[in-house]
Every structure is written in structure tokens, then in C-alpha cells.
Design an enzyme around this catalytic site. Sequence first.
Site, PDB file in Angstrom:
ATOM      1  CB  THR A   1      -0.916  -0.017   1.238  1.00 37.37           C
ATOM      2  OG1 THR A   1      -1.686  -1.213   1.191  1.00 37.37           O
ATOM      3  CG2 THR A   1      -1.834   1.194   1.262  1.00 37.37           C
TER       4      THR A   1
ATOM      5  CG  ASN B   1      -7.425  -0.454   4.389  1.00 31.41           C
ATOM      6  OD1 ASN B   1      -8.236  -1.372   4.256  1.00 31.41           O
ATOM      7  ND2 ASN B   1      -6.123  -0.672   4.470  1.00 31.41           N
TER       8      ASN B   1
ATOM      9  N   GLY C   1     -16.216  -1.367  19.470  1.00 28.71           N
ATOM     10  CA  GLY C   1     -15.150  -1.960  20.280  1.00 28.71           C
ATOM     11  C   GLY C   1     -14.189  -0.911  20.802  1.00 28.71           C
TER      12      GLY C   1
ATOM     13  CB  CYS D   1      -3.819  -2.366   7.305  1.00 28.28           C
ATOM     14  SG  CYS D   1      -2.820  -3.811   6.967  1.00 28.28           S
TER      15      CYS D   1
ATOM     16  NE  ARG E   1       2.540  -5.633  12.327  1.00 30.65           N
ATOM     17  CZ  ARG E   1       2.673  -5.967  11.045  1.00 30.65           C
ATOM     18  NH1 ARG E   1       3.448  -5.252  10.260  1.00 30.65           N
ATOM     19  NH2 ARG E   1       2.043  -7.011  10.542  1.00 30.65           N
TER      20      ARG E   1
END
Length: 447
Positions: A126, A219, A265, A272, A339
Site C-alpha cells: 500500500t 481502508n 469496540g 493497516c 501492531r
Amino acid sequence: MANNATVIGLGFVGLTTATFFANRGIKVYGIDSDIERIEAIKENRVPFFEPKLDHFVKKALLSQMLIVKNDLYDGVKNSKFIFICVGTPMAQDGKVDLTSITKVSKDIGTAINNVKKYQVICVKSTVPPGTTENTILTKIEKTSGKRAYKDFGIGFIPEFLSEGSAVKDMTKPHKIVIGTNDTKSLLSIDNFLMKIYGMGIHTIKTSIISAELIKYANNAFLATKISFINTIANICNHLPGTDVDVVAKALGSDPRIGNQFLVAGPGYGGSCLPKDLSGFIVCCKETGYEPILLKAIEAVNKDQVIIIMDILSKRLGTLKDKSISILGTAFKKNTDDIRESVSINLIRKLKNLANVNVHDPKALDNTRKIFGHSIKYSYSLKDALSDCDCLIIMTEWDEYKEITQKQILENNKNRPVLVVDTRRLVNFKKTNKIVYVALGKNTFVYK
Ligand code: UGA
């Protein structure tokens, strides 16, 4: 050379791509500069947890259709297609760090220098819109002495697979996007992918820069849905009688909205979404456009951890000498990846204020690499549930759904426990020993 392929960068995307192609009859050279990673793969060990990928790797190695190496030269010289799948992490300033991709581009150029046949470079990493043409292509031209669109082809083919379901997503993609700026590159890539996937997969053919933008937009839209539903959850926290899951279900049944990515959440994490949104924001600003919406999505996400901290201080008062167990450090279930995990961010905030104990079925070793001796690690769930003043469920692992109130009471010798359930997995009733707080669920009582 035929249809041989080289895949450079054997992370989630690269290793899944390389093994998938190899298992579909393509001779693949899988390249990674990390020597330990290559040694592990050679021994059939996947260097990270990804369901079903070990089986894929084993099959590809056994058939000898996959050869893994540190050095890219042999593979690149002998391949018609060269896939770039190296990481493009976030730099300190929120921009995208293009160091690896720039180096790989130069190395590819050097390797194809003397190759007489036509080769096609396919970028899967990306990158901000414009990078394939302005950075990757120019570096390859410089070190190869060749001209793009004439001596070699180039395209941007974004990847939409998710960690935890990489194999499934690779085998049955919901779409394929092929970004090219010339017919020869397009036909070569399209033919190659058609041979692998056959007919029937929704394919979008566009320019390189549009394909780069599609990946960012995809995304960013997923992040938008999550920050939107988290906003509704935060409103529910202030509106007695409301339940974010019921709201999400109703919204999701509208086909114009769709029911995926509406699970509230602790905020989105991973390698990403946070990085791509940040990179997208920088990229918009550089074009002269101030992306108000994207900035708000990011701000909502960053605030989720503060909302959890507020619940703790409101319910527990001082955190000093309190024992807090955190269930789940992976950024989502079915991965050992931590991550940009919100749980890791929460631990950072809590570890100097309270006694922190963490549990995760897969990610504890990675968590230990960050926190060392500064926190406690429970390899069994029972240990994590014991002797705590507060239990925070952060990751939606299936085994956490099985936790019962009885277990918590027994393991804590009836001492009162605050249970903060950021994913609404356990749905406890209120007792005089357990205070149950679920993000976005505000108890509704029938009159
Ligand atoms: C994401 C995209 O989903 C993939 O399509 C894309 O290819 C990939 O990034 C990438 O760019 O390589 P991934 O990072 O593996 O995939 O994880 P997601 O499944 O998107 O989850 C991201 C975060 O959002 C997680 O922390 C997850 O817990 C959270 N999430 C997701 C929610 O909080 N609610 C939801 O409803 C869905």
C-alpha cells in the site's frame, strides 16, 4: 521464464500471495531480506500466526513450486512477473516510510538490467497515490537503464486480504483491482490473474493512481464504519436503555449500509487501518485538501482508549495497588499481531498506575517483547481471571465468550470485580460482587 513470478517481502500479504500462486502451478521465488524468516519458512514454519497458512506453505515447498531466498537477483532475472509486497510502515510524522520499497525498486532495476525479455512489475504494497509512478517506476528506470511501458510493464494491484482470514481472502477475493497506464501491462497482468482465478471475479481495471487511491479509500471507509459505530456506542453509554448491537443490527439490515464492520469496540488497530488513514490524511494535505472527515475518524479512534480509562477511574477510583487483568493483546482475534493494538496502548497507560496482568492465546510472546518484566503474563486464562480487581476484555477471542460469572467469583474468593467488556462478549448480569460495564450497552429493563 514463462509465467514465473517473484514475490518480494514475505509478510502476511507476500507469503500468502507466493504460496497461493505456487499452489496454482506458478513457479515462485519468495524473497525476504530477513534471514531468520527465510530459514523458518524453509523449515515449514510460518513466522507469524495465520490460520491455515502453514498448510499452504508446506504444500508449496513440497511441490518445489516455491523457492525461498534472501537475495532477489536470481528470482527477478528469471521471472516474468515481479510482485512487490514489502512493508510500508508509518513514519514518526504520520507519513508513509518508503525506505524498503525504494531500496527494492533500485535492486529490481539492477537485476533486470540485462534481461532481454519483457517483464512486469506488480506493486501490492500500500502506497500513497502517485508513488508507483513517481518513486518505484523512476528508481527502476534509473538502475535498469530501461524505459517503463516500453521495455518493462508496471501495475498497481492492491491487496484486500485481512489478517486472520488471509488464506480465505486470497483464494476467494471479493474483487480484483488492476491499475495500469498502458495496454501491454494490463493485458499481461489480466491474463496472468485470469489463469489463476478463472472467470467470475469482479475485476476493476483502472489507472495506476486510481488503483492506489482505491486501496486508501477502501481502508478509510472501513475505518469510517468502525469510528461511526463507536460513536453510537459512546452515545449509548450516556443513554440508559440503549444497546449499540441492536442499533448496528438495524443499520446493517439496510442494504445501502451493509452489516459488516459495525461491531463497536476499543477502536481499530493493526498494521493497516491506522497507518493507511494517517498516510491518507498526510497525502490529502499535500494535495492542498484538508480532509476533515478523515481527521475526525482518526480522532474518534484515538479517543476510545481514553473512554476505557475514564470508566476505570470512575468505577475504581484510584488505580494505585489495583490488580488489572487485560484479556487480549492482539489487535483482533486469530492473529498474534499486536501492531497498533489498542490493548497495547491501554497497557502503556496503565502499567505505571496499577499492577497489570495480561493474557492472550497467541500474542503473549510478542507482548513480552514490548513490556518485558514491567507487567505480568498469564499463559492460562484461569490465572488471568484470578486475584484481580478489574478485568478488561479487549480482543474478541472465542474463548473469552465462555467466561462465566461463577468462574470469576470462585477465582477471586468473592472479592468484588469490575468487568469492562469492550467487545460485549460475556453479557453478565449485575450481581453485588461483579460490576459489569459493556461498551455501548446500557441496561434496558422491561417495566
Ligand atoms: C484491513 C482490511 O480489512 C483489509 O481489507 C486490508 O487488506 C488490510 O487492512 C490491509 O490494508 O492490508 P486487517 O488490518 O487485517 O485488514 O484487519 P481488519 O479486519 O480490517 O480489522 C482492523 C481493526 O478494526 C481491528 O482492530 C478490529 O478489531 C477492528 N474492527 C473491525 C472493529 O472494531 N469492528 C469491526 O466491525 C471490524
